[in-house]
Motif scaffolding. Structure first.
Motif, short mmCIF file in Angstrom:
data_model
loop_
_atom_site.label_atom_id
_atom_site.label_comp_id
_atom_site.label_asym_id
_atom_site.label_seq_id
_atom_site.Cartn_x
_atom_site.Cartn_y
_atom_site.Cartn_z
N UNK A 170 -5.89 8.68 -16.76
CA UNK A 170 -5.25 8.71 -15.44
C UNK A 170 -4.97 7.32 -14.91
N UNK A 171 -5.80 6.34 -15.27
CA UNK A 171 -5.53 4.96 -14.85
C UNK A 171 -4.26 4.45 -15.51
N UNK A 172 -4.10 4.74 -16.80
CA UNK A 172 -2.85 4.37 -17.48
C UNK A 172 -1.66 5.07 -16.83
N UNK A 173 -1.85 6.34 -16.45
CA UNK A 173 -0.79 7.07 -15.77
C UNK A 173 -0.45 6.45 -14.43
N UNK A 174 -1.48 6.03 -13.68
CA UNK A 174 -1.26 5.38 -12.39
C UNK A 174 -0.48 4.08 -12.55
N UNK A 175 -0.83 3.31 -13.57
CA UNK A 175 -0.10 2.07 -13.82
C UNK A 175 1.35 2.36 -14.22
N UNK A 176 1.56 3.42 -15.02
CA UNK A 176 2.93 3.81 -15.38
C UNK A 176 3.71 4.21 -14.13
N UNK A 177 3.06 4.97 -13.24
CA UNK A 177 3.71 5.34 -11.98
C UNK A 177 4.10 4.11 -11.18
N UNK A 178 3.18 3.14 -11.10
CA UNK A 178 3.45 1.92 -10.33
C UNK A 178 4.64 1.16 -10.91
N UNK A 179 4.66 1.00 -12.25
CA UNK A 179 5.74 0.25 -12.89
C UNK A 179 7.08 0.97 -12.79
N UNK A 180 7.06 2.29 -13.00
CA UNK A 180 8.32 3.03 -13.01
C UNK A 180 8.86 3.25 -11.60
N UNK B 82 13.11 -7.97 -12.94
CA UNK B 82 13.37 -7.22 -14.17
C UNK B 82 12.65 -7.79 -15.37
N UNK B 83 12.62 -9.12 -15.47
CA UNK B 83 11.92 -9.77 -16.57
C UNK B 83 10.43 -9.45 -16.53
N UNK B 84 9.85 -9.48 -15.34
CA UNK B 84 8.43 -9.21 -15.20
C UNK B 84 8.06 -7.77 -15.55
N UNK B 85 8.93 -6.82 -15.17
CA UNK B 85 8.65 -5.41 -15.44
C UNK B 85 8.93 -5.00 -16.88
N UNK B 86 9.66 -5.83 -17.61
CA UNK B 86 10.20 -5.39 -18.91
C UNK B 86 9.13 -4.98 -19.91
N UNK B 87 7.99 -5.61 -19.90
CA UNK B 87 7.00 -5.33 -20.94
C UNK B 87 5.94 -4.32 -20.59
N UNK B 88 5.78 -4.01 -19.31
CA UNK B 88 4.66 -3.19 -18.87
C UNK B 88 4.67 -1.77 -19.41
N UNK B 89 5.75 -1.05 -19.20
CA UNK B 89 5.81 0.36 -19.60
C UNK B 89 5.67 0.54 -21.12
N UNK C 242 9.19 7.43 -10.89
CA UNK C 242 10.63 7.22 -10.97
C UNK C 242 11.38 8.21 -10.09
N UNK C 243 10.88 9.46 -10.03
CA UNK C 243 11.53 10.48 -9.21
C UNK C 243 11.28 10.28 -7.72
N UNK C 244 10.04 9.95 -7.37
CA UNK C 244 9.67 9.89 -5.95
C UNK C 244 10.02 8.57 -5.29
N UNK C 245 10.17 7.51 -6.09
CA UNK C 245 10.42 6.19 -5.52
C UNK C 245 11.60 6.12 -4.55
N UNK D 169 3.14 -4.41 -3.89
CA UNK D 169 1.71 -4.07 -3.98
C UNK D 169 1.43 -3.30 -5.27
N UNK D 170 2.32 -2.40 -5.65
CA UNK D 170 2.13 -1.64 -6.89
C UNK D 170 2.15 -2.55 -8.12
N UNK D 171 3.00 -3.57 -8.08
CA UNK D 171 2.99 -4.54 -9.18
C UNK D 171 1.66 -5.29 -9.25
N UNK D 172 1.09 -5.57 -8.10
CA UNK D 172 -0.21 -6.26 -8.08
C UNK D 172 -1.31 -5.38 -8.67
N UNK D 173 -1.13 -4.07 -8.60
CA UNK D 173 -2.09 -3.18 -9.28
C UNK D 173 -2.09 -3.44 -10.78
N UNK D 174 -0.91 -3.76 -11.31
CA UNK D 174 -0.83 -4.09 -12.72
C UNK D 174 -1.62 -5.34 -13.07
#
Length: 389
Positions: A215-225, A312-319, A349-352, A374-379
């Motif tokens: 679920x933590x990995x899912x939360x991080x995926x939610x934050x990134x997406x 975009x560059x920062x988000x590129x590798x997370x997911x 991605x849907x709710x954002x 803030x969600x990026x800082x969770x990463x």
């Protein structure tokens, strides 16, 4: 089964990598062709914008269902079998929105399209994890870059067919036929994964990965997406309304973000091989937070565009790193675990867009961007969850 020699194994892995690249690119192309045809389909179905918004939620819900079903089927029968089946059915389903003449036929069409798109999403990512294991080095991000390239090609091809006046049923049908045929051929070169046996289905639960980690990995995926969705839906609007630019200049905001993300994904695998997935997530998320802060705070258009590119560059590798981590938690249930993480991320991605839109009723649009920052800082904080186990 005859054991392959090292040269033969490398050849098989290279072919599987190329086939998986093609599947990712075709999926991006199919989704992109649907996106550029949305206005045409809306007019043909005779529905309003709010009705379209509701039907797009139907598509999203169907995709979530498809992810969960495909994840279990991939573990049971092997993802190399699910990828071509899902890809062919997605190609068939792609023509359906072009045939819709009212809201309920469009709803049925989007149920099918969403379900099989979600199924292919999980199955091809599960196959990408298998191919990555065969390479023994990070290659996941490049697959996601191919998806982006497929989407970019669809925007060009879609504009051309719309300008030529082709009916949606012809252009979507032709795209669907192309996808079905090519995925069927590419499926022959995917790496076989063993089907789950009855014995494996009763493995000691204590050997399964902790639920909280999944679920933590899912939360991080939610934050990134969710953060990625902010750029997709709000970057151009912010430049137009917040900084007073023209429509054409505003479009550069998303363009700079998308190009930087695609380039970053091609570079991420080398960075991950050198520094590891934890560093990619931690420093990439920090870079994304910095980029969005600059993009939303700068009163100067050129600096804001640079900010969107850095975002975009920062988000590129997370997911891609998150999907690899999920798929490697337990090879016995790789598909199901991937489906959970991808599904939770897809919710972001849907709710954002709706969340940001709701907040924008009460505050300036650039202030709402504090949420994805803030969600990026969770990463940054929870990056150690990606440590290989």
């Amino acid at each position: 089964m005859t054991e392959l020699s090292p040269p033969q194994a490398r050849t098989v892995a290279r072919r599987a990598r190329a086939a998986t690249w093609i599947v990712f690119a075709l999926n991006g192309f199919a989704v992109g062709m649907w996106v550029v045809h949305i206005p045409v389909v809306e007019r043909a179905a005779g529905i309003s914008h709010p009705a379209l918004g509701a039907l797009l939620l139907v598509l999203g819900g169907a995709a979530l269902a498809g992810m969960q079903v495909a994840g279990r089927l991939a573990d049971r029968f092997g993802n190399h079998r699910i990828v071509p089946v899902a890809g062919i059915l997605l190609g068939v389903a792609l023509v359906l929105p072009g045939l819709a003449g009212n809201w309920w036929t469009l709803a049925l069409a989007l149920l099918g399209f969403g379900f099989f798109n979600g199924s292919l999403d999980v199955a091809m990512n599960a196959q990408a994890v298998v191919v990555e294991r065969a390479y023994s080095r990070p290659i996941m991000a490049a697959f996601h870059a191919m998806w982006s390239i497929g989407g970019a090609l669809a925007s060009v091809a879609g504009a051309a067919v719309l300008d030529a006046g082709l009916p949606a049923v012809v252009s979507l049908g032709g795209t669907g036929l192309l996808c079905a045929l090519v995925v069927a051929v590419a499926g022959r070169f995917l790496l076989a994964t063993p089907a789950a046996s009855a014995q494996e289905s009763t493995v000691d639960e204590r050997k399964s990965p902790p639920a909280r980690l999944v679920w933590l990995l899912g939360l991080l995926a939610l934050a990134m997406m969710l953060s990625e969705g902010v750029a997709n839906d709000w970057s151009a609007l912010y430049l137009r309304d917040g900084l007073g630019t023209s429509e054409s200049t505003a479009a550069l905001a998303y363009g700079s973000f998308a190009v930087a993300m695609t380039v970053g994904r091609f570079a991420t695998d080398r960075v991950a091989a050198f520094a590891g997935p934890v560093a990619v997530m931690r420093y990439g998320s920090a870079l994304a937070a910095l980029g969005l802060t600059v993009a939303s705070a700068s009163p100067w258009v050129p600096l804001s565009l640079i900010g969107w590119a850095v975002f975009g560059l920062g988000l590129s590798g997370g997911v891609p790193q998150l999907f690899t981590a999920a798929g490697n938690l337990d090879t016995r249930a790789s598909g199901a675990l991937m489906a959970r993480v991808v599904g939770v991320g897809y919710l972001g991605l849907l709710s954002g867009p709706a969340i940001i839109g709701g907040l924008a009723h009460f505050m300036p649009l650039n202030v709402t961007f504090v949420l994805p920052i803030v969600l990026c800082l969770l990463g940054v904080i929870f990056a150690p969850a990606l440590k290989p186990r």
